[in-house]
Design an enzyme around this catalytic site. Sequence first.
Site: not given
Length: 456
Positions: A58, A84, A233, A270, A321
């Site tokens: 990922h 984010r 995700h 995740h 990630d």
Amino acid sequence: MSTNTLFAKNALLSTGWASNVRLHWNQVGDFTEIEFNAQASPFEKQVGFVSPGMSNLHSHAFQRAMAGMTEIAGEGPDSFWTWRDLMYRFALAITPEQMRVIAAQLYMECLRHGYTSICEFHYVHRDPKGEWFEDRAETSQRVIDAARHTGIGMTMLPVLYSYADFQLQPLREDQRRFNTSVDEILRIVERLESQRDAQVEVGVAPHSLRAASTQQIAELVAALPKDRPIHIHIAEQMREVNACIAATGRRPVELLFDTQSVDQRWCLVHATHLNESEIAAMAASQSVAGICTSTEGNLGDGFFELPAYIAAQGRFGIGTDSHVSQSVIEEIRWLEYGQRLRSQGRNIASIQGQRRVADYLWQQCLAGGAQATGRAVGSLEKGKRADFMVFDDTHPNLQDLSAPEVLSTVVFAGNDPMIRDVYVGGNLLVENGRHHDQERIQQEYRTCMRQLRSLS
């Protein structure tokens, strides 16, 4: 004797360590023979300890350039969701060429730390204004170019991203570069078809159940060739879990399994917040849990339900990630350490028949990561890609160790680099800890970062 050989005094097979193994590979980079009980020749290269290369399942490559920039507390509580917002603003500024440069830096670093394959969960498709480039696969192609340049194997996963949240909420203005439909993703996949070869695979990734409807996901999967990987995700944050329950009456993993035929092609990234029935469903499906420990720790996601998942014989691998770390060893170490902190115990990740924690985690991550790539990687085996790493047996930590002690030392004995050489497709890309094009890649990255920092 063929030049495409390497003699390993000890080589890690799927069944454990074996002594006196000669690896043979052909000109296209596939293993042609694994020779056991071999006799070393004074005219061939000999090394002490060889492991298959690890797959990084990922990656959001562009986020490598953000590492360290978001570690300043705000006026209120910080969370994944405040991070984010910063990430969105950063994504709006990056050009396709900068994406290539950042990805090359990342992939070079991953190779130096033992990753030989990477799954790129790629969602920055449009230009900064939200318009399509003339070539809809423009940014995907630039990232593939970075993989080709550095030599790392790649699974490109163009991301379906249509909504801002559950109940089909429209995308926010700062999500405009991600905006895609099922048809547009399939057009990108088709455009990238010519890129598929022994080094590159192309699958798809519905971003999440927040960003793609269950109907869209079903349409996308139905239109995809049957052998391609599918990543998503899921259940990363409790806010996401609670929003899914409020919108649908079901938890995210429960909703996914109720609406899709999840099988070995799927990687559930995740999957941090699972209940017992979700753990059982994931394990039974033979899908892969994509655990990204360093990012999950950095973002405050929570702890994966590892002991229960192991007990259910679930499959898992590791990814970096957001790339606050590029280290195989750090991901595996903290996968175990997180569970120790949570349970106030030790040596959590083990099973009957394999009590060495590092060996169990290493082998599981090799197998799970390889499955998630959809490529022939992850083991020293005829027909697989000649992707492997060589540990530095001259390092004081590894000198005079027997093979069964090596992984415990590599994973749990400090931070000195103990991965010396890395081969991908039989090509020596990292020698004595340095990538063959490291200086040029780093110089381009330095220039790129000066450009990006000047925008702030």
